[in-house]
Enzyme design. Sequence first.
Site, PDB file in Angstrom:
ATOM      1  N   CYS A   1     -14.001   7.994   4.053  1.00 13.70           N
ATOM      2  CA  CYS A   1     -14.872   8.392   5.158  1.00 13.70           C
ATOM      3  C   CYS A   1     -15.719   7.206   5.623  1.00 13.70           C
ATOM      4  O   CYS A   1     -16.355   6.521   4.805  1.00 13.70           O
ATOM      5  CB  CYS A   1     -15.798   9.534   4.714  1.00 13.70           C
ATOM      6  SG  CYS A   1     -16.920  10.007   6.037  1.00 13.70           S
TER       7      CYS A   1
ATOM      8  N   GLY B   1       9.157 -10.959  -3.006  1.00 14.10           N
ATOM      9  CA  GLY B   1       9.120 -10.264  -1.718  1.00 14.10           C
ATOM     10  C   GLY B   1       7.855 -10.465  -0.931  1.00 14.10           C
ATOM     11  O   GLY B   1       7.383  -9.545  -0.273  1.00 14.10           O
ATOM     12  N   THR B   2       7.281 -11.672  -1.009  1.00 10.15           N
ATOM     13  CA  THR B   2       6.097 -11.925  -0.184  1.00 10.15           C
ATOM     14  C   THR B   2       6.219 -13.282   0.489  1.00 10.15           C
ATOM     15  O   THR B   2       6.723 -14.241  -0.073  1.00 10.15           O
ATOM     16  CB  THR B   2       4.788 -11.853  -0.996  1.00 10.15           C
ATOM     17  OG1 THR B   2       3.686 -12.144  -0.131  1.00 10.15           O
ATOM     18  CG2 THR B   2       4.780 -12.823  -2.170  1.00 10.15           C
TER      19      THR B   2
ATOM     20  N   GLU C   1      14.391 -15.598   1.728  1.00  8.52           N
ATOM     21  CA  GLU C   1      13.976 -16.686   2.630  1.00  8.52           C
ATOM     22  C   GLU C   1      13.098 -17.691   1.885  1.00  8.52           C
ATOM     23  O   GLU C   1      12.488 -17.344   0.870  1.00  8.52           O
ATOM     24  CB  GLU C   1      13.117 -16.115   3.784  1.00  8.52           C
ATOM     25  CG  GLU C   1      13.767 -15.030   4.605  1.00  8.52           C
ATOM     26  CD  GLU C   1      14.915 -15.559   5.462  1.00  8.52           C
ATOM     27  OE1 GLU C   1      15.903 -14.821   5.647  1.00  8.52           O
ATOM     28  OE2 GLU C   1      14.814 -16.736   5.886  1.00  8.52           O
TER      29      GLU C   1
ATOM     30  N   HIS D   1      -4.548  -4.459  -1.987  1.00 11.85           N
ATOM     31  CA  HIS D   1      -4.869  -4.109  -0.594  1.00 11.85           C
ATOM     32  C   HIS D   1      -5.025  -2.609  -0.376  1.00 11.85           C
ATOM     33  O   HIS D   1      -4.956  -2.137   0.744  1.00 11.85           O
ATOM     34  CB  HIS D   1      -3.797  -4.674   0.356  1.00 11.85           C
ATOM     35  CG  HIS D   1      -3.749  -6.165   0.355  1.00 11.85           C
ATOM     36  ND1 HIS D   1      -2.647  -6.874   0.772  1.00 11.85           N
ATOM     37  CD2 HIS D   1      -4.676  -7.076  -0.017  1.00 11.85           C
ATOM     38  CE1 HIS D   1      -2.904  -8.176   0.655  1.00 11.85           C
ATOM     39  NE2 HIS D   1      -4.132  -8.329   0.173  1.00 11.85           N
TER      40      HIS D   1
ATOM     41  N   ASN E   1      13.168 -14.221  -3.303  1.00 10.52           N
ATOM     42  CA  ASN E   1      13.007 -14.016  -1.871  1.00 10.52           C
ATOM     43  C   ASN E   1      14.268 -14.528  -1.171  1.00 10.52           C
ATOM     44  O   ASN E   1      14.719 -15.634  -1.485  1.00 10.52           O
ATOM     45  CB  ASN E   1      11.768 -14.812  -1.390  1.00 10.52           C
ATOM     46  CG  ASN E   1      11.279 -14.344  -0.033  1.00 10.52           C
ATOM     47  OD1 ASN E   1      12.064 -14.122   0.887  1.00 10.52           O
ATOM     48  ND2 ASN E   1       9.983 -14.169   0.088  1.00 10.52           N
TER      49      ASN E   1
ATOM     50  N   CYS F   1     -13.860  13.815   8.207  1.00 15.25           N
ATOM     51  CA  CYS F   1     -14.381  14.175   6.882  1.00 15.25           C
ATOM     52  C   CYS F   1     -15.169  15.472   7.026  1.00 15.25           C
ATOM     53  O   CYS F   1     -15.596  15.826   8.133  1.00 15.25           O
ATOM     54  CB  CYS F   1     -15.284  13.040   6.404  1.00 15.25           C
ATOM     55  SG  CYS F   1     -16.191  13.372   4.879  1.00 15.25           S
TER      56      CYS F   1
ATOM     57  N   VAL G   1       0.842  -1.203   0.000  1.00 14.90           N
ATOM     58  CA  VAL G   1       0.000   0.000   0.000  1.00 14.90           C
ATOM     59  C   VAL G   1       0.878   1.255   0.000  1.00 14.90           C
ATOM     60  O   VAL G   1       0.376   2.371   0.129  1.00 14.90           O
ATOM     61  CB  VAL G   1      -0.932   0.005   1.234  1.00 14.90           C
ATOM     62  CG1 VAL G   1      -1.895  -1.180   1.179  1.00 14.90           C
ATOM     63  CG2 VAL G   1      -0.140  -0.006   2.540  1.00 14.90           C
TER      64      VAL G   1
ATOM     65  N   CYS H   1     -18.060  15.788   6.371  1.00 14.72           N
ATOM     66  CA  CYS H   1     -19.397  15.408   6.896  1.00 14.72           C
ATOM     67  C   CYS H   1     -19.311  15.163   8.399  1.00 14.72           C
ATOM     68  O   CYS H   1     -20.324  14.883   9.042  1.00 14.72           O
ATOM     69  CB  CYS H   1     -19.927  14.184   6.163  1.00 14.72           C
ATOM     70  SG  CYS H   1     -19.272  12.621   6.781  1.00 14.72           S
TER      71      CYS H   1
END
Length: 248
Positions: free
Chosen positions: A135, A196-197, A224, A127, A222, A157, A111, A159
């Site tokens: 909001c 990388g996951t 690992e 994601h 990776n 927000c 993200v 609102c």
Amino acid sequence: MALGPIAVVENSILELRRALEQASSIAALTGAGISAESGVPTFRGPNGLWRNYSPEQLATPEAFARNPRLVWEWYDWRRGLIRKAQPNPGHLALAELERRKPGFTLVTQNVDGLHDRAGSRNVVKLHGDLWLVQCTGCGAVERNEEVPLQGELPPRCRCGEALRPAVVWFGESLPEPAWERALQASGRSELFLVVGTSSVVYPAAGLAEVARRAGARLAIVNPEPTPLDAGADWVLRGPAGELLPRLL
Ligand code: BV8
Ligand code: ZN
């Protein structure tokens, strides 16, 4: 003659580079590990904790309902880190691959927005996006890049209702359009890169299986081991920032 670890990686890099050159439809799924060399902590790595909380404890609607200020303090801290971070050669390599291969689709669980800043044009964000807020009342989504966040947490927000990060928390379903695009890209790929996951979070981790079932060959990048290694055609045991540029 038994090949040493370095020779194995060299061979795999050569082979995979050739497979990438020949393939027309390629998909990649990235996770927090591709941003590790940019200084952004991974979720389950050694420094994945923040004030002794695990992501599974904070990235949930329940945690936000119970203590929105604490959850926002975690995101504010991450936004600060990510703002200072730069895309690394791993991000840049995938942006270059997109320029070379029109049939390439980048799917990310991240993200942090570092793929966009590296120059990737069409990033499928499974994601959500840390730089968008939503909001909890009227549902309005807007970009918010304020670092650090000023004033009261949670931010409000117009609102009057509380704003939340526009990301997918545990127990929440993924945005339909992004998931559809990820399924399409995986299902038509000849080559599927998993970079990388830890491949423990679903449904994202299931995309590799969708690709394999459609006949794609699988490459893992990776440092690992991961649960997908056994079924992979290539396993490049090393950091994405070093290995991805060598695949181009
Ligand atoms: C869903 C966004 C259902 C927010 C994230 C019980 C209750 C509720 C749900 C579940 C449950 N059991 C299972 C589930 C499903 C759950 C799940 O899979 N849980 C896991 C933990 C078992 N999934 C969900 O809840 C998903 N939604 O299922 O909804 C539903 C269905 C239909 C209708 C309604 C509802 C939602 C999951 C999304 C959660 N959101 N993040 C935020 O970021 O704040 S998850 C979080 O984990 C991040 O997105 C992250 O990307 C993702 C995966 O982690 P990784 O990216 O892999 O990071 P990690 O630290 O784990 O690994 C890093 C890797 O990098 C390591 O392998 C390391 O070796 C490697 N690495 C390190 N350095 C490098 C490197 N690699 C390369 N180079 C390097 N230099
Ligand atoms: Zn509102």
